[in-house]
Write a protein that holds these residues in place. Structure first.
Motif, PDB file in Angstrom:
ATOM      1  N   CYS A   1       0.872  -1.066  -0.056  1.00 23.36           N
ATOM      2  CA  CYS A   1       0.054  -0.012  -0.019  1.00 23.36           C
ATOM      3  C   CYS A   1       0.747   1.228   0.082  1.00 23.36           C
TER       4      CYS A   1
ATOM      5  N   ASP B   1       0.064   4.134   0.822  1.00 21.21           N
ATOM      6  CA  ASP B   1      -0.316   5.222   1.852  1.00 21.21           C
ATOM      7  C   ASP B   1       0.175   4.703   3.265  1.00 21.21           C
ATOM      8  N   CYS B   2       0.067   3.390   3.706  1.00 20.17           N
ATOM      9  CA  CYS B   2       0.420   2.814   5.049  1.00 20.17           C
ATOM     10  C   CYS B   2       1.479   1.721   4.905  1.00 20.17           C
TER      11      CYS B   2
ATOM     12  N   SER C   1       1.396  -1.244   4.255  1.00 21.83           N
ATOM     13  CA  SER C   1       1.055  -2.745   4.746  1.00 21.83           C
ATOM     14  C   SER C   1       0.954  -3.443   3.457  1.00 21.83           C
TER      15      SER C   1
ATOM     16  N   CYS D   1      -4.371  -0.284   0.017  1.00 20.02           N
ATOM     17  CA  CYS D   1      -4.975  -1.530   0.890  1.00 20.02           C
ATOM     18  C   CYS D   1      -6.400  -1.003   0.830  1.00 20.02           C
TER      19      CYS D   1
ATOM     20  N   CYS E   1      -7.277   1.994   2.989  1.00 19.75           N
ATOM     21  CA  CYS E   1      -6.586   3.276   3.088  1.00 19.75           C
ATOM     22  C   CYS E   1      -7.504   3.880   1.382  1.00 19.75           C
TER      23      CYS E   1
HETATM   24 ZN   LIG Z   1      -2.989   1.016   3.418  1.00 17.20          ZN
END
Ligand SMILES: [Zn+2]
Length: 142
Positions: free
Chosen positions: A101, A103-104, A106, A122, A125
């Motif tokens: 992902c 953004d995060c 993961s 993900c 997000c």
């Molecule tokens: Zn994410």
């Protein structure tokens, strides 16, 4: 001698095999989109120009889409955006950052990637982003 249990539905897959499978999937999707784009263009461009447009698409030259945007061919723009995402996914696959992902950081679930092999966020997000976009739209009164 007891036989090895074949209980798991999906056979064990090495990282290399996974990459190869995803790569094929993305390339197949890519070809599909180019084909659809050609169909779309064919509806609006005829004759010699159509041939030129199709050749351009094969070469990855989407300037014809810019032309099409003038004609208000929204579908083509969507195709182009999807194609960009696919190319990005292919690049990430080579770099080894695929399925993470943006953004995060993961891992994006395998189920999600099965449906959208070029997903870059993900589920969590993505939902957050959609929520934000919705709020922005509302604030702008659209
Ligand atoms: Zn994410």
């Amino acid at each position: 001698m007891p036989r090895k249990k074949a209980k798991s539905k999906e056979p064990e897959e090495s990282e290399e095999q996974r990459k190869e499978r995803l790569r094929k999937l993305l390339i197949a999707r890519r070809q599909e989109i180019i084909r659809e784009a050609k169909n779309e263009i064919g509806k609006f461009i005829r004759g010699e120009n159509r041939q030129l447009a199709e050749t351009a698409l094969d070469d990855g030259d989407w300037s014809v889409v810019d032309l099409a945007e003038d004609l208000n061919l929204q579908k083509l723009t969507v195709h182009k955006q999807t194609l960009n995402k696919i190319d990005e996914a292919l690049r990430k696959l080579n770099e080894g950052t695929y399925g993470i992902c943006e953004d995060c950081g993961s891992e994006i679930s395998e189920e999600r990637l099965k449906i959208i092999p070029f997903a870059i966020y993900c589920v969590d997000c993505m939902e957050k982003r959609e929520e934000l976009e919705k709020i922005e739209r509302e604030e702008r009164g659209i």
